[in-house]
Scaffold this motif. Structure first.
Motif, mmCIF file in Angstrom:
data_model
loop_
_atom_site.group_PDB
_atom_site.id
_atom_site.type_symbol
_atom_site.label_atom_id
_atom_site.label_comp_id
_atom_site.label_asym_id
_atom_site.label_seq_id
_atom_site.Cartn_x
_atom_site.Cartn_y
_atom_site.Cartn_z
ATOM 1 N N TRP A 168 -46.491 19.115 -23.533
ATOM 2 C CA TRP A 168 -47.131 19.178 -24.844
ATOM 3 C C TRP A 168 -47.828 17.866 -25.194
ATOM 4 C CZ3 TRP A 168 -43.725 19.305 -29.887
ATOM 5 C CH2 TRP A 168 -44.557 19.430 -31.008
ATOM 6 N N VAL A 169 -49.144 17.912 -25.324
ATOM 7 C CA VAL A 169 -49.937 16.789 -25.840
ATOM 8 C C VAL A 169 -49.991 16.893 -27.356
ATOM 9 C CG1 VAL A 169 -52.269 15.861 -26.055
ATOM 10 C CG2 VAL A 169 -51.382 16.449 -23.803
ATOM 11 N N GLU A 170 -49.697 15.786 -28.033
ATOM 12 C CA GLU A 170 -49.717 15.842 -29.498
ATOM 13 C C GLU A 170 -49.901 14.449 -30.087
ATOM 14 O OE1 GLU A 170 -50.514 17.231 -32.482
ATOM 15 O OE2 GLU A 170 -49.583 18.906 -31.410
ATOM 16 N N HIS A 171 -50.586 14.393 -31.250
ATOM 17 C CA HIS A 171 -50.757 13.135 -31.982
ATOM 18 C C HIS A 171 -49.885 13.082 -33.231
ATOM 19 C CE1 HIS A 171 -53.820 11.029 -29.714
ATOM 20 N NE2 HIS A 171 -54.520 12.141 -29.611
ATOM 21 N N VAL A 172 -49.241 14.172 -33.596
ATOM 22 C CA VAL A 172 -48.327 14.163 -34.745
ATOM 23 C C VAL A 172 -46.991 13.621 -34.239
ATOM 24 C CG1 VAL A 172 -47.247 15.529 -36.577
ATOM 25 C CG2 VAL A 172 -49.531 16.143 -35.745
ATOM 26 N N MET A 173 -46.851 12.309 -34.355
ATOM 27 C CA MET A 173 -45.733 11.624 -33.710
ATOM 28 C C MET A 173 -44.369 12.067 -34.232
ATOM 29 S SD MET A 173 -46.706 9.679 -31.253
ATOM 30 C CE MET A 173 -47.782 11.066 -30.894
ATOM 31 N N GLY A 174 -44.261 12.284 -35.554
ATOM 32 C CA GLY A 174 -42.975 12.698 -36.101
ATOM 33 C C GLY A 174 -42.490 13.987 -35.479
ATOM 34 N N ALA A 175 -43.418 14.928 -35.271
ATOM 35 C CA ALA A 175 -43.057 16.223 -34.701
ATOM 36 C C ALA A 175 -42.658 16.106 -33.239
ATOM 37 C CB ALA A 175 -44.227 17.196 -34.850
ATOM 38 N N ILE A 176 -43.451 15.394 -32.471
ATOM 39 C CA ILE A 176 -43.185 15.349 -31.029
ATOM 40 C C ILE A 176 -41.946 14.509 -30.721
ATOM 41 C CG2 ILE A 176 -44.564 13.326 -30.319
ATOM 42 C CD1 ILE A 176 -45.722 15.226 -28.092
ATOM 43 N N MET A 177 -41.708 13.474 -31.528
ATOM 44 C CA MET A 177 -40.514 12.656 -31.323
ATOM 45 C C MET A 177 -39.238 13.432 -31.667
ATOM 46 S SD MET A 177 -41.136 9.585 -30.142
ATOM 47 C CE MET A 177 -42.564 8.541 -29.833
ATOM 48 N N THR A 178 -39.350 14.357 -32.606
ATOM 49 C CA THR A 178 -38.194 15.151 -33.002
ATOM 50 C C THR A 178 -37.924 16.302 -32.035
ATOM 51 O OG1 THR A 178 -38.574 14.640 -35.334
ATOM 52 C CG2 THR A 178 -37.211 16.566 -34.857
ATOM 53 N N ALA A 179 -38.988 16.951 -31.566
ATOM 54 C CA ALA A 179 -38.831 18.196 -30.807
ATOM 55 C C ALA A 179 -38.591 17.991 -29.312
ATOM 56 C CB ALA A 179 -40.067 19.072 -31.010
ATOM 57 N N CYS A 180 -39.142 16.924 -28.729
ATOM 58 C CA CYS A 180 -39.139 16.790 -27.273
ATOM 59 C C CYS A 180 -37.872 16.108 -26.761
ATOM 60 C CB CYS A 180 -40.361 15.999 -26.811
ATOM 61 S SG CYS A 180 -41.911 16.892 -27.047
ATOM 62 N N GLN A 181 -37.478 16.508 -25.576
ATOM 63 C CA GLN A 181 -36.330 15.894 -24.914
ATOM 64 C C GLN A 181 -36.727 14.642 -24.150
ATOM 65 O OE1 GLN A 181 -36.418 19.680 -23.212
ATOM 66 N NE2 GLN A 181 -34.263 20.102 -23.557
ATOM 67 N N ARG A 182 -37.975 14.614 -23.711
ATOM 68 C CA ARG A 182 -38.481 13.499 -22.909
ATOM 69 C C ARG A 182 -39.959 13.330 -23.216
ATOM 70 N NH1 ARG A 182 -40.110 13.596 -17.352
ATOM 71 N NH2 ARG A 182 -39.404 15.752 -17.239
ATOM 72 N N ILE A 183 -40.436 12.096 -23.156
ATOM 73 C CA ILE A 183 -41.830 11.820 -23.487
ATOM 74 C C ILE A 183 -42.441 10.934 -22.404
ATOM 75 C CG2 ILE A 183 -43.380 10.647 -25.117
ATOM 76 C CD1 ILE A 183 -41.540 11.574 -27.349
ATOM 77 N N ILE A 184 -43.673 11.280 -22.007
ATOM 78 C CA ILE A 184 -44.463 10.492 -21.069
ATOM 79 C C ILE A 184 -45.627 9.884 -21.845
ATOM 80 C CG2 ILE A 184 -45.963 10.609 -19.032
ATOM 81 C CD1 ILE A 184 -44.197 12.974 -18.076
ATOM 82 N N VAL A 185 -45.903 8.609 -21.586
ATOM 83 C CA VAL A 185 -46.961 7.909 -22.326
ATOM 84 C C VAL A 185 -48.043 7.451 -21.355
ATOM 85 C CG1 VAL A 185 -47.492 6.112 -24.009
ATOM 86 C CG2 VAL A 185 -45.176 7.065 -23.900
ATOM 87 N N LEU A 186 -49.300 7.787 -21.674
ATOM 88 C CA LEU A 186 -50.452 7.327 -20.902
ATOM 89 C C LEU A 186 -51.247 6.312 -21.719
ATOM 90 C CD1 LEU A 186 -51.925 10.634 -19.368
ATOM 91 C CD2 LEU A 186 -50.246 9.080 -18.355
ATOM 92 N N ASP A 187 -51.859 5.372 -21.019
ATOM 93 C CA ASP A 187 -52.801 4.444 -21.647
ATOM 94 C C ASP A 187 -53.836 4.047 -20.608
ATOM 95 O OD1 ASP A 187 -53.925 2.781 -23.630
ATOM 96 O OD2 ASP A 187 -52.845 1.046 -22.827
ATOM 97 N N GLN A 188 -55.104 4.284 -20.914
ATOM 98 C CA GLN A 188 -56.200 3.965 -20.012
ATOM 99 C C GLN A 188 -55.982 4.556 -18.617
ATOM 100 O OE1 GLN A 188 -57.330 -0.195 -20.167
ATOM 101 N NE2 GLN A 188 -56.838 -0.328 -22.332
ATOM 102 N N GLY A 189 -55.492 5.799 -18.607
ATOM 103 C CA GLY A 189 -55.342 6.520 -17.356
ATOM 104 C C GLY A 189 -54.086 6.241 -16.572
ATOM 105 N N ARG A 190 -53.243 5.328 -17.060
ATOM 106 C CA ARG A 190 -52.009 4.994 -16.347
ATOM 107 C C ARG A 190 -50.786 5.433 -17.151
ATOM 108 N NH1 ARG A 190 -52.305 1.111 -12.252
ATOM 109 N NH2 ARG A 190 -54.346 0.141 -11.960
ATOM 110 N N LYS A 191 -49.719 5.766 -16.448
ATOM 111 C CA LYS A 191 -48.452 6.032 -17.125
ATOM 112 C C LYS A 191 -47.781 4.700 -17.405
ATOM 113 C CE LYS A 191 -44.749 7.761 -15.033
ATOM 114 N NZ LYS A 191 -43.806 8.727 -14.416
ATOM 115 N N ILE A 192 -47.512 4.441 -18.697
ATOM 116 C CA ILE A 192 -46.937 3.143 -19.062
ATOM 117 C C ILE A 192 -45.486 3.262 -19.510
ATOM 118 C CG2 ILE A 192 -49.171 2.155 -19.669
ATOM 119 C CD1 ILE A 192 -48.344 2.522 -22.644
ATOM 120 N N ALA A 193 -45.022 4.490 -19.772
ATOM 121 C CA ALA A 193 -43.634 4.658 -20.203
ATOM 122 C C ALA A 193 -43.214 6.102 -20.031
ATOM 123 C CB ALA A 193 -43.445 4.230 -21.661
#
Length: 240
Positions: A192-217
């Motif tokens: 799930w791609v999302e910009h509503v941070m409150g929702a995605i932080m609450t609902a997801c079990q795990r989160i992947i973070v991209l920045d400038q095409g790289r996975k940073i976290a």
């Protein structure tokens, strides 16, 4: 599903740079990052719209990167889009039937297919709208219709691209309930791609973070939320 060192460039722009990921059965995994970080490009790579130029994507251990989008869909990978794309001049029922016909299953009668489509509409809360033109729906209803069409393909993995965008707080809660119902009742893995941070932080079990095409976290929401590299990517180095 697994991605190994997935890379994709457009001209001189490296949109994805050796991005690896894993999705386990039944997970709800978030994919976040600033605008232009490569999130939708990764979805396009997974679904065969813009295949990886390097690396590979596997489903059940089998590479799918060289398949066409309709073949990947038939293997059990469906998606929604950031900008909803129903067939506006078709009814809700006809829109969902497109997903059923796309499965390329033989033997089912038209009546059986219609019954399946009506069941999907009922599941997403559009049971009374089957003969309504898609173009006349509200934004939330269009998003639910797109979910119904995706579910009609019988996905095992569902890619959601900003399904909450443009919704008010009440509609966001309805959409979140639907996402959880899909995972729990349909046993579908959700990316799930999302910009509503409150929702995605609450609902997801795990989160992947991209920045400038790289996975940073990558990790649980509470870990990602406090990661200095994630804070810097969203706020900028000076503000962070």
């Amino acid at each position: 599903m697994e991605g190994r060192d997935v890379s994709r460039s457009f001209g001189g722009l490296m949109a994805l740079n050796r991005v690896s990921f894993q999705l386990f059965d039944g997970e709800l995994v978030g994919l976040i990052g600033p605008n232009g970080s490569g999130k939708t490009t990764l979805f396009n790579a997974i679904t065969g719209v813009f295949p990886p130029q390097e690396g590979e994507i596997l489903l059940d251990g089998k590479p799918i990167s060289k398949l066409k989008p309709f073949q990947i869909c038939r293997m059990g990978v469906a998606r929604t889009f950031q900008i909803v794309r129903p067939f506006l001049r078709m009814t809700c029922l006809e829109n969902v039937l497109v997903g059923i016909v796309g499965r390329d299953e033989k033997g089912a009668s038209r009546e059986e297919k219609v019954e399946q489509a009506l069941s999907e509409l009922e599941f997403v809360g559009l049971g009374g709208q089957s003969q309504r033109l898609a173009g006349s729906l509200t934004l939330l209803q269009k998003k639910m219709l797109e979910l119904a069409r995706a579910l009609a393909t019988k996905p095992r993995v569902l890619l959601l691209d900003e399904v909450l965008a443009g919704l008010n707080p009440s509609e966001i809660l309805q959409a979140l309930d639907m996402i959880e119902a899909i995972r729990e009742r349909r046993k579908v893995t959700i990316f799930w791609v999302e910009h509503v941070m409150g929702a995605i932080m609450t609902a997801c079990q795990r989160i992947i973070v991209l920045d400038q095409g790289r996975k940073i976290a990558e990790g649980p929401p509470e870990e990602v939320r406090s990661n200095p590299r994630v804070v810097e990517a969203y706020l900028g180095e000076s503000d962070a």
